[in-house]
Motif scaffolding. Structure first.
Motif, PDB file in Angstrom:
ATOM      1  N   LEU A  61      43.660  43.001  35.245  1.00 37.72           N
ATOM      2  CA  LEU A  61      43.332  42.897  36.661  1.00 37.72           C
ATOM      3  C   LEU A  61      41.980  43.519  36.989  1.00 37.72           C
ATOM      4  O   LEU A  61      41.324  43.123  37.952  1.00 37.72           O
ATOM      5  N   GLY A  62      41.551  44.482  36.192  1.00 34.04           N
ATOM      6  CA  GLY A  62      40.209  45.014  36.366  1.00 34.04           C
ATOM      7  C   GLY A  62      39.155  43.964  36.096  1.00 34.04           C
ATOM      8  O   GLY A  62      38.165  43.843  36.833  1.00 34.04           O
ATOM      9  N   GLU A  65      39.063  41.563  38.976  1.00 38.56           N
ATOM     10  CA  GLU A  65      38.319  42.115  40.117  1.00 38.56           C
ATOM     11  C   GLU A  65      36.817  41.988  39.903  1.00 38.56           C
ATOM     12  O   GLU A  65      36.070  41.662  40.842  1.00 38.56           O
ATOM     13  N   GLU A  66      36.357  42.233  38.682  1.00 40.33           N
ATOM     14  CA  GLU A  66      34.931  42.088  38.383  1.00 40.33           C
ATOM     15  C   GLU A  66      34.485  40.642  38.566  1.00 40.33           C
ATOM     16  O   GLU A  66      33.397  40.372  39.105  1.00 40.33           O
ATOM     17  N   LEU A  68      35.885  38.394  40.546  1.00 42.43           N
ATOM     18  CA  LEU A  68      35.903  38.089  41.977  1.00 42.43           C
ATOM     19  C   LEU A  68      34.653  38.622  42.663  1.00 42.43           C
ATOM     20  O   LEU A  68      34.075  37.970  43.535  1.00 42.43           O
ATOM     21  N   ALA A  69      34.228  39.817  42.270  1.00 40.18           N
ATOM     22  CA  ALA A  69      33.039  40.408  42.875  1.00 40.18           C
ATOM     23  C   ALA A  69      31.783  39.614  42.561  1.00 40.18           C
ATOM     24  O   ALA A  69      30.798  39.643  43.321  1.00 40.18           O
ATOM     25  N   LEU A 111      45.541  39.079  44.504  1.00 45.32           N
ATOM     26  CA  LEU A 111      44.246  39.719  44.287  1.00 45.32           C
ATOM     27  C   LEU A 111      43.103  38.743  44.544  1.00 45.32           C
ATOM     28  O   LEU A 111      42.091  39.093  45.180  1.00 45.32           O
ATOM     29  N   GLY A 115      40.345  39.111  47.396  1.00 47.91           N
ATOM     30  CA  GLY A 115      39.005  39.303  46.881  1.00 47.91           C
ATOM     31  C   GLY A 115      38.008  38.271  47.358  1.00 47.91           C
ATOM     32  O   GLY A 115      36.786  38.496  47.288  1.00 47.91           O
TER      33      GLY A 115
END
Length: 249
Positions: A61-62, A65-66, A68-69, A111, A115
């Motif tokens: 999930l990390g 998130e990267e 998505l950013a 997420l 995001g």
């Protein structure tokens, strides 16, 4: 050109079919394929260089998130067609397997939505591809069925908060889809049970995703559309009784 993010765009089956259909619809595709399908995903990416596809461990999930950013808006929508399925031994609970199912099948959609929502255009749309297994209990895929059932509720919950922004959230519950393991006896049995007497095609799921993203579904929100050839409407015991009584093939 309208930009859209498709998780699982390079996954064989309805992931790839959805990416191709949305490209045909005029979307610019940004998407992923899981490292479990690296060979197939890289081949698909090479065949479709206009799509911006990357390999991603969807249970990390990390890393999600990267990713998505890194996405640039504005976006016309989001599709999550990635999933994790594993048969389970109900007498030996595998916590790691359960947690991976939760991460990929339930947390990933949540997420991804949060995001990206600030990058959505007005009147954009989100679609999660789920399964008819989310409607009933399972024998050997508790995590898969449970996470799909939870995603059906998540769709309603996200639609409640996104509606004020004119962002719609829906799901497609897919039935038995051919193309990967459709020579297996389980798939043959599904053909016998399904009223249309066949497996679905990946492009048929992609077609429903396309509909839910488009203007013709502009008042469809918080819904799960079933695409299973009628499979989930069959009482198998009743069918057996009917076939026996009238000697149906």
């Amino acid at each position: 050109m309208r930009n859209i993010v498709v998780f699982g765009a390079g996954r064989p089956g309805y992931g790839q079919a959805t990416a191709l259909r949305l490209q045909q619809d005029g979307y610019s595709i940004q998407g992923t394929f899981d490292n479990d399908y690296a060979d197939e995903g890289n081949e698909f990416a090479a065949q479709n260089p206009s799509m911006n596809l990357i390999e991603l461990d969807h249970s990390d999930l990390g890393a999600v998130e990267e990713y998505l950013a890194s996405i640039k808006g504005p976006l016309a929508g989001l599709v999550v067609a990635e999933f994790y399925f594993a048969m389970e031994d109900p007498n030996n609970f595998d916590l790691a397997q359960w947690n991976r199912s939760l991460a990929v099948n339930l947390t990933l959609p949540k997420l991804a939505f949060h995001g990206l929502i600030e990058k959505f255009d007005t009147a954009s749309s989100t679609v999660f591809v789920t399964s008819t297994e989310g409607f009933i209990g399972s024998f050997g895929a508790h995590a898969y069925a449970s996470t799909k059932a939870a995603t059906h509720n998540l769709v309603k919950s996200l639609a409640n908060i996104a509606g004020a922004k004119q962002v719609r959230v829906n799901a497609v519950a897919a039935g038995w889809i051919g193309g990967v393991m459709d020579t297996d006896e389980v798939f043959n049995m599904s053909r016998r049970i399904t009223p249309l007497a066949r497996l679905g095609e990946a492009k048929e799921i992609a077609g429903v995703v396309s509909f839910l993203l488009g203007g013709d579904s502009s008042f469809v929100n918080g819904s799960t559309v079933t695409a299973d050839g009628g499979y989930s409407g069959v009482d198998t015991i009743s069918k057996y009784e009917f076939d026996h009584e009238f000697e149906q093939d």
